[in-house]
Design a protein around this motif. Sequence first.
Motif, PDB file in Angstrom:
ATOM      1  N   LEU A 124     115.417 124.461  40.539  1.00  0.00           N
ATOM      2  CA  LEU A 124     116.622 124.571  41.312  1.00  0.00           C
ATOM      3  C   LEU A 124     116.656 123.563  42.257  1.00  0.00           C
ATOM      4  CD1 LEU A 124     116.444 128.285  41.747  1.00  0.00           C
ATOM      5  CD2 LEU A 124     117.444 127.200  39.887  1.00  0.00           C
ATOM      6  N   ASP A 125     117.942 122.954  42.414  1.00  0.00           N
ATOM      7  CA  ASP A 125     118.111 121.890  43.593  1.00  0.00           C
ATOM      8  C   ASP A 125     118.900 122.084  44.711  1.00  0.00           C
ATOM      9  OD1 ASP A 125     116.892 119.283  41.884  1.00  0.00           O
ATOM     10  OD2 ASP A 125     118.193 120.437  40.337  1.00  0.00           O
ATOM     11  N   ALA A 126     119.896 122.911  44.528  1.00  0.00           N
ATOM     12  CA  ALA A 126     120.692 123.008  45.539  1.00  0.00           C
ATOM     13  C   ALA A 126     121.702 124.380  45.356  1.00  0.00           C
ATOM     14  CB  ALA A 126     121.786 121.760  45.918  1.00  0.00           C
ATOM     15  N   MET A 127     122.283 124.887  46.556  1.00  0.00           N
ATOM     16  CA  MET A 127     123.032 126.066  46.596  1.00  0.00           C
ATOM     17  C   MET A 127     124.105 125.844  47.698  1.00  0.00           C
ATOM     18  SD  MET A 127     121.453 129.855  47.660  1.00  0.00           S
ATOM     19  CE  MET A 127     120.333 128.949  49.001  1.00  0.00           C
ATOM     20  N   ASP A 128     125.168 126.612  47.294  1.00  0.00           N
ATOM     21  CA  ASP A 128     126.286 126.701  48.591  1.00  0.00           C
ATOM     22  C   ASP A 128     127.227 127.847  47.982  1.00  0.00           C
ATOM     23  OD1 ASP A 128     127.531 125.266  50.774  1.00  0.00           O
ATOM     24  OD2 ASP A 128     129.197 125.113  49.472  1.00  0.00           O
ATOM     25  N   PHE A 129     127.735 128.648  49.316  1.00  0.00           N
ATOM     26  CA  PHE A 129     128.623 129.689  49.285  1.00  0.00           C
ATOM     27  C   PHE A 129     129.952 129.387  49.776  1.00  0.00           C
ATOM     28  CE2 PHE A 129     124.481 131.724  48.404  1.00  0.00           C
ATOM     29  CZ  PHE A 129     124.598 132.980  48.125  1.00  0.00           C
ATOM     30  N   SER A 130     130.998 130.146  49.519  1.00  0.00           N
ATOM     31  CA  SER A 130     132.158 130.239  50.092  1.00  0.00           C
ATOM     32  C   SER A 130     132.188 131.137  51.002  1.00  0.00           C
ATOM     33  CB  SER A 130     133.259 130.313  48.790  1.00  0.00           C
ATOM     34  OG  SER A 130     133.068 131.758  48.375  1.00  0.00           O
ATOM     35  N   LYS A 131     133.237 131.198  51.816  1.00  0.00           N
ATOM     36  CA  LYS A 131     133.380 132.367  52.797  1.00  0.00           C
ATOM     37  C   LYS A 131     133.372 133.715  52.291  1.00  0.00           C
ATOM     38  CE  LYS A 131     135.577 129.194  55.985  1.00  0.00           C
ATOM     39  NZ  LYS A 131     136.689 128.869  56.932  1.00  0.00           N
ATOM     40  N   ASN A 132     133.868 133.790  50.953  1.00  0.00           N
ATOM     41  CA  ASN A 132     134.131 135.323  50.624  1.00  0.00           C
ATOM     42  C   ASN A 132     132.933 135.561  49.858  1.00  0.00           C
ATOM     43  OD1 ASN A 132     134.147 133.657  48.376  1.00  0.00           O
ATOM     44  ND2 ASN A 132     136.101 134.875  47.521  1.00  0.00           N
ATOM     45  N   ALA A 149     123.750 129.180  38.148  1.00  0.00           N
ATOM     46  CA  ALA A 149     123.635 130.678  38.524  1.00  0.00           C
ATOM     47  C   ALA A 149     124.681 130.940  39.393  1.00  0.00           C
ATOM     48  CB  ALA A 149     122.248 130.961  38.640  1.00  0.00           C
ATOM     49  N   LEU A 150     125.547 132.138  39.261  1.00  0.00           N
ATOM     50  CA  LEU A 150     126.534 132.449  39.934  1.00  0.00           C
ATOM     51  C   LEU A 150     126.111 133.746  40.868  1.00  0.00           C
ATOM     52  CD1 LEU A 150     129.606 132.375  40.959  1.00  0.00           C
ATOM     53  CD2 LEU A 150     130.131 133.558  38.671  1.00  0.00           C
ATOM     54  N   SER A 151     126.681 134.141  41.969  1.00  0.00           N
ATOM     55  CA  SER A 151     126.590 135.056  42.954  1.00  0.00           C
ATOM     56  C   SER A 151     128.017 135.347  43.433  1.00  0.00           C
ATOM     57  CB  SER A 151     125.607 135.085  43.852  1.00  0.00           C
ATOM     58  OG  SER A 151     125.800 136.453  44.921  1.00  0.00           O
ATOM     59  N   THR A 182     122.648 119.532  49.405  1.00  0.00           N
ATOM     60  CA  THR A 182     124.128 119.544  49.744  1.00  0.00           C
ATOM     61  C   THR A 182     124.666 118.606  48.708  1.00  0.00           C
ATOM     62  OG1 THR A 182     123.450 117.432  51.241  1.00  0.00           O
ATOM     63  CG2 THR A 182     123.448 119.518  52.341  1.00  0.00           C
ATOM     64  N   ASN A 183     124.254 118.478  47.532  1.00  0.00           N
ATOM     65  CA  ASN A 183     124.883 118.008  46.442  1.00  0.00           C
ATOM     66  C   ASN A 183     125.905 118.843  45.600  1.00  0.00           C
ATOM     67  OD1 ASN A 183     122.831 119.303  45.284  1.00  0.00           O
ATOM     68  ND2 ASN A 183     121.925 117.461  44.523  1.00  0.00           N
ATOM     69  N   ILE A 184     126.107 119.971  46.463  1.00  0.00           N
ATOM     70  CA  ILE A 184     127.319 120.987  45.743  1.00  0.00           C
ATOM     71  C   ILE A 184     127.988 121.580  46.735  1.00  0.00           C
ATOM     72  CG2 ILE A 184     125.522 122.755  45.738  1.00  0.00           C
ATOM     73  CD1 ILE A 184     127.270 123.953  43.288  1.00  0.00           C
ATOM     74  N   LYS A 185     129.499 121.924  46.636  1.00  0.00           N
ATOM     75  CA  LYS A 185     130.369 122.555  47.869  1.00  0.00           C
ATOM     76  C   LYS A 185     130.974 123.464  46.859  1.00  0.00           C
ATOM     77  CE  LYS A 185     130.492 121.678  51.356  1.00  0.00           C
ATOM     78  NZ  LYS A 185     129.791 122.207  52.505  1.00  0.00           N
ATOM     79  N   THR A 186     131.060 124.577  47.564  1.00  0.00           N
ATOM     80  CA  THR A 186     131.792 125.746  47.000  1.00  0.00           C
ATOM     81  C   THR A 186     132.830 126.329  47.659  1.00  0.00           C
ATOM     82  OG1 THR A 186     129.718 126.419  45.618  1.00  0.00           O
ATOM     83  CG2 THR A 186     131.636 128.104  45.859  1.00  0.00           C
ATOM     84  N   SER A 187     133.844 126.554  47.223  1.00  0.00           N
ATOM     85  CA  SER A 187     135.149 127.061  48.022  1.00  0.00           C
ATOM     86  C   SER A 187     135.839 128.055  47.399  1.00  0.00           C
ATOM     87  CB  SER A 187     135.824 125.873  48.834  1.00  0.00           C
ATOM     88  OG  SER A 187     136.959 126.214  49.400  1.00  0.00           O
TER      89      SER A 187
END
Length: 339
Positions: A124-132, A149-151, A182-187
């Motif tokens: 696993l390399d990186a993770m990011d979350f949106s505000k919701n 993988a998605l949550s 930080t090589n992923i951004k989720t929104s």
Amino acid sequence: MQIRFVICFVVCAIASKVSAQSPTISLLDTSRKVSIRGLSVVNDDVIWCSGSNGSVAKSVDGGKTFTWQTITGYEKRDFRDIEAFDANTAVIIAVAEPAIILKTKDGGQTWKKVFEDTTKGMFLDAMDFSKNGMGWVIGDPINDQLFKALSIDFGDSWVSITGLDENNKLRKGEAFFASSGTNIKTSTDKVYPNIFTTGGMASRLFYKNKTYQLPIVQGKESTGANSIDVFKTKAVVVGGDFANDKDTTNNCVLIDLKGKTGPTFTKAQTPPHGYRSCVVYINEKTLVACGTSGVDISYDSGNNWQLISTQSFHVVQKAKNGNAIYLAGSRGKIAKLSF
């Protein structure tokens, strides 16, 4: 005489403004000899860090004091990324197999395993979350397919996204760097619901189910994109060659996401002064990037960069709800960037 007074006043005013903008880096903690690559800043006071040897640190007073812990049962694991939601709630990922994600809801007193994958080759390399609460984790390829993988519940549960997909196929020697998470951004924004970058022998942008070759140095295992940040319809990617961390060749790319036929790419006019593992927007015009050979700042949306420190840091983050900026790196180094 009057003209001299006016000139003197103007010069002093300009000097004062420049001085007020000069950033300074203040070390806050160096008490643990661990490598920190995970950093999440909730607000100006609440900071979470994660790193090697099962280490997690937290401050609730703006970095004046840090509480460190080694998570029982995971003393030899390297937690390369962390996402914190408040002073009590955080999610961490452990690189290498077995791939593991842990979550705490009591400020780090206890950690629950919310995901595990024992597949050979998992990383696993990186993770990011949106505000919701929608979160994505990306990992190195399994059978030439990038791992995702998605949550949808702030990391309480995760689902692996599997199956052959041409859009998820990575090229030979192409993977992700677990250098700063930080090589992923989720929104939830329609502009970029999910955007990430690869590196290595090939370096590409994955955006809206399409891929785009990045005009960044690539072709070796140590080269390519390491980090991306997005501000509205603009994005900046940094990277370089971590094996030659003072090389400035093609280490920064500016991206316009609103192009009619897809994103457009330009190179920085004055690039960061070496390999950079993390970049973050402070505001629309101001960005900070850091790496093992120093810290740079840009005041013109990433076109031109100034070296402000030769100190080594892996990651830099701005408070999600606030203005504070913190950095972290090897040997347990945590610092604050102030203007």
